[in-house]
Design a protein around this motif. Sequence first.
Motif, mmCIF file in Angstrom:
data_model
loop_
_atom_site.group_PDB
_atom_site.id
_atom_site.type_symbol
_atom_site.label_atom_id
_atom_site.label_comp_id
_atom_site.label_asym_id
_atom_site.label_seq_id
_atom_site.Cartn_x
_atom_site.Cartn_y
_atom_site.Cartn_z
ATOM 1 N N THR B 44 -5.177 34.448 2.052
ATOM 2 C CA THR B 44 -4.581 33.716 3.174
ATOM 3 C C THR B 44 -3.563 34.595 3.900
ATOM 4 O O THR B 44 -3.485 34.584 5.140
ATOM 5 C CB THR B 44 -3.923 32.420 2.672
ATOM 6 O OG1 THR B 44 -4.928 31.596 2.086
ATOM 7 C CG2 THR B 44 -3.251 31.669 3.799
ATOM 8 N N GLN B 86 -5.771 26.722 5.439
ATOM 9 C CA GLN B 86 -6.183 26.270 4.107
ATOM 10 C C GLN B 86 -5.544 24.918 3.781
ATOM 11 O O GLN B 86 -6.217 23.993 3.354
ATOM 12 C CB GLN B 86 -5.777 27.307 3.066
ATOM 13 C CG GLN B 86 -6.183 26.942 1.648
ATOM 14 C CD GLN B 86 -5.783 28.030 0.669
ATOM 15 O OE1 GLN B 86 -5.161 29.016 1.032
ATOM 16 N NE2 GLN B 86 -6.130 27.850 -0.582
ATOM 17 N N ASP B 162 -10.630 29.341 6.294
ATOM 18 C CA ASP B 162 -9.909 29.498 5.029
ATOM 19 C C ASP B 162 -10.247 28.332 4.092
ATOM 20 O O ASP B 162 -9.661 27.257 4.192
ATOM 21 C CB ASP B 162 -8.402 29.566 5.284
ATOM 22 C CG ASP B 162 -7.635 30.102 4.070
ATOM 23 O OD1 ASP B 162 -8.227 30.165 2.977
ATOM 24 O OD2 ASP B 162 -6.456 30.455 4.235
ATOM 25 N N GLU B 163 -11.209 28.541 3.222
ATOM 26 C CA GLU B 163 -11.630 27.553 2.209
ATOM 27 C C GLU B 163 -11.907 26.184 2.812
ATOM 28 O O GLU B 163 -11.394 25.181 2.348
ATOM 29 C CB GLU B 163 -10.565 27.441 1.098
ATOM 30 C CG GLU B 163 -10.414 28.749 0.349
ATOM 31 C CD GLU B 163 -9.598 28.616 -0.937
ATOM 32 O OE1 GLU B 163 -9.540 27.514 -1.488
ATOM 33 O OE2 GLU B 163 -9.049 29.634 -1.370
HETATM 34 MG MG LIG Z 1 -5.289 30.986 0.303
#
Ligand SMILES: [Mg+2]
Lengths: 344, 241
Positions: B44, B86, B162-163
Amino acid sequence: MSNPDTSFRAPPDTPVAMPRVRSFVGELPLLAFVLAACAGLIVFFTGNSFAQNLLATTFLFAALSTSWNIIGGLGGQFSLGHSVFFAFGAYIAARMHLDLGLSPWLALLPAALVAAAFAMLVSWPVFRLRGPFFAIATMAMTEVVLALAMYFSSITGGAQGLSIPFKAGLHNMIFRDRMSYAILMLCFLAVTLIVMAAVTRSRLGYQLRAVHDNEDTAEAAGIDVLRTKLVGMGISAALTAMGGVFFLMYVRVVDPPSLFSLFDIGVKIALIALIGGIGTIYGPLLGALLVVPLEGMLRAELGGMMPGSNLIVLGFILVLTAMYLRKGIAGTGTDLFARIRGGR
Amino acid sequence: MTGFLEIRNASRHFGGLKAVDNVSFAVEKGEIVSLIGPNGAGKTTLFNLLTGQLAPTHGSVSFMGRDIGPLRPHQRARLGFGRTFQISKTLVSMSVLENAMIGAFLNDRALPDAARHAAAALERVGLAGVAGKRSGDLTLGERRRLEVARALAMQPHLLLLDEVMAGLNQTEVQEIIALVHQLNTEGVTLIVIEHNLKVVRAFSRRVLVLNRGQLLAEGTADAVLTDPAVVEAYIGGGASS
Ligand SMILES: [Mg+2]
Ligand SMILES: Nc1ncnc2c1ncn2[C@@H]1O[C@H](COP(=O)(O)OP(=O)(O)OP(=O)(O)O)[C@@H](O)[C@H]1O
């Protein structure tokens, strides 16, 4: 900048009905109705100069609070220093009127421009601060400018203040009857409500709200956070300075401590918005309709017997709204309306 | 002209911690690059260096041959960077549609245009049915998809995810994979942080592995996922989390 390779177009017939996005024009019928209702109050109390005074003060504070709401409510920048812009307007009009013999109407535009420029200049460094630190910095600014105003007595009249001679006439913005002032303040309220509605229903309004909600998201979405705050502050300060011009001609006697009053102006217009519904178009008007007459009547009842009683009343109303109407009168009303409609 | 996106010798320190430590790589236009690594590896933080949310302690980032180091996140967004967070940073006072409109306002001035593009973006992530809901009332999975919708509404050239699949069910994951491929064929370059290795294989073009801030391996999904050093980092407690 658009990207030709990846333009997303809505399919010709979208299967799911999207909620309607209200435009500025869509806001106008309600706006007209609200202003007509306010005018109705003035007509209803014809001949009652006590009531006309209360209405004039109510509309003035509703307008100031609406102006504050653009940066304080939509943008979430909780300024307690708007009395500075208010005082700027009053002093610019006073000097133009006393020194150059110009009509206060001609002072409206210079007052707005100077206050906007000043507001953007002082906000520039302060906007890096978030939350309570921003509010405290604006309070500090008020105290500094007040001290300067006391010092530069050639402009402000210093501690004695200054007074505008009584020469009645529309040209001078001075009237014999109280009703004319109520009408004047209603016109100012109309201007601020139109600007607030236009901002709310524009890209700027959405961007201010995004900045309010989350600055990281706003930045990632391409919003220039600092610029957005500065523009919001400039519009807000410009309108507030116009309010200062109207206030000057209404009371005709002003001194720095009352114009820069942190509580009677700076904090009060923020609290009125908070009570009525922060960030909503009509919240500040609702808040002013509740707070100002109550305060005025209390002052008339008690006279000078209990100084500071208005503070107690305001504090009490604030606690009640904080307990029962978390989003203010307008915000809670809108939620209720949505729930009733959604529940069908 | 150098690569489409290039990061050179980038580091980011937090006090004594080297969250990103001397990382260099390039991404070509039209690629889908997966970024994997154990918890706390610095993925991140690396995204934040690319988007400008964080300034690097050392190193540089260039985009389409131009050094974008001095550019703020909103300026990079105007160049075509889109991203999701995220920990979803939904604009909670706004409706779902309004959240997506904030992305669309990057290119649109008028409300109806922004609303139209926002609606199309919501459609693509399967949130059209909840467009009128307050975004604070969404489930976690819906919020993740709203992050994607807001970024899509910006019509980005480069999309950093991000995820976004974390907490989504199997069908939803398949839908997002399909969406990523679809976006890619439309010309969007993507960098995807993902923990689910099956998903990584589904993209499977090129994988970067980050461990303790450093680039540990780089290659095709099959090569990287069987690399002993990578296996060690994942299983052998290489994670500092
Ligand atoms: Mg992360
Ligand atoms: N703002 C910050 N201040 C201090 N330390 C930070 C900050 N942001 C991240 N870190 C630390 O840097 C390291 C890398 O964090 P980062 O969030 O980049 O990891 P990640 O690979 O995204 O992990 P995850 O898979 O859990 O999301 C962690 O040890 C984290 O605690």
